[in-house]
Design an enzyme around this catalytic site. Structure first.
Site, PDB file in Angstrom:
ATOM      1  CB  SER A 200      -0.930  -0.004   1.220  1.00 26.57           C
ATOM      2  OG  SER A 200      -1.770  -1.133   1.217  1.00 26.57           O
ATOM      3  CG  HIS A 247      -2.032   3.829   3.468  1.00 24.65           C
ATOM      4  ND1 HIS A 247      -3.383   3.557   3.568  1.00 24.65           N
ATOM      5  CD2 HIS A 247      -1.421   2.628   3.287  1.00 24.65           C
ATOM      6  CE1 HIS A 247      -3.571   2.246   3.455  1.00 24.65           C
ATOM      7  NE2 HIS A 247      -2.399   1.668   3.300  1.00 24.65           N
TER       8      HIS A 247
END
Length: 296
Positions: A200, A247
């Site tokens: 991610s 993230h």
């Protein structure tokens, strides 16, 4: 007269087509980078080219043989512009199959955490114990079928077009720098015993770089922004147990490196592009060393 002319020039927000000075445009030839209007755009494998470049010249005075087709970031145009994305997806899937076959011992050996006793492993483990490889290997591990499915779909949707626009080497650099930046921020902020894994961080870096590219090409950013907002809402939803640090770290690194890739001037372009990536990696190294000093 001079004041009126200056006001008109100031009001112009976009460059004008080099063949039609009365037409504003936000698109440039991917070879010579001169502004071109819709009438002059000739569709190419990546972006658009001007009529002069299509007729055989580079648009800069060089002989046709001296000019290879280039992406908007200066990378060479390849026969399969999504090859690296396919390879990355293949590696992620292969590693996930290893996780399923070997079990928690394999995952515990390569997932990211600062300092803790890992299940099925002896002694204290973690990045703070000198296992810096975890910051890289965790980028290829996943926590379940839904996790890898969502990440691989995102990698295909974002990675393919971005690889086409940047070229293989530049795209791969953005991917890994973003992923490592996400790992570094996770290592710095998260609890030492909090495990983190997944692609991610790198994928959020592709989000950032794609946004910069779309703005550079004057594309509508609203669909991308909406998708990013949805992902951020999911990231910060309580109970989701998502490493938001990865993230955010990946997103910031993707924006910075993506800006360098698509906005670097043609002169010393590669030096500026890869120099910026090196600076981001230097920040990653500093953050890693600071956290290691705190834990040891």
């Amino acid at each position: 007269m001079d004041q009126a002319a200056g006001s008109t020039q100031h009001a112009r927000s976009l460059p004008v087509c080099y063949r039609h000075p009365d037409r504003e445009t936000g698109v440039r030839c991917t070879r010579c980078e001169r502004p071109i209007c819709p009438e002059c755009m000739v569709s190419a494998s990546v972006g658009f080219q001007c009529p002069d470049c299509v007729r055989g010249g580079s648009g800069t005075g060089h002989a046709p043989a001296a000019s290879r087709p280039r992406t908007v970031a200066g990378g060479p145009v390849t026969a399969d512009p999504r090859l690296v994305t396919k390879v990355l997806i293949g590696i992620n899937l292969a590693v996930f199959l290893l996780q399923l076959a070997v079990g928690d011992r394999f995952t515990g050996r390569f997932e990211l955490f600062g300092q803790a006793h890992a299940p099925l492993l002896t002694g204290v483990q973690g990045v703070a114990e000198g296992q810096y490889y975890r910051m890289l290997t965790a980028m290829f591990l996943h926590g379940g079928y839904a996790h890898i499915l969502f990440n691989m779909l995102s990698l295909w949707w974002l990675g393919g077009p971005l690889e086409t626009a940047l070229g293989r080497a530049r795209y791969l650099t953005v991917y890994f720098v973003s992923g490592l930046a996400g790992s570094a921020l996770t290592y710095l902020i998260a609890d030492p015993n909090q495990a983190s894994l997944g692609a991610s961080g790198a994928i959020f870096g592709l989000f950032g770089a794609t946004g910069v590219l779309m703005r550079r090409l004057n594309y509508d950013l609203r669909p991308l922004v909406a998708l990013l907002v949805i992902n951020l809402v999911i990231t910060f939803t309580p109970g989701m147990h998502i490493a938001w640090e990865a993230h955010i770290g990946g997103l910031v690194a993707g924006i910075v490196t993506g800006y360098a890739m698509v906005h670097a001037p043609r002169r010393n372009r590669a030096l500026i592009q890869y120099g910026t990536c090196a600076l981001v990696l230097a920040v990653v190294a500093v953050l890693t060393l600071v956290r290691t000093a705190q834990l040891t």
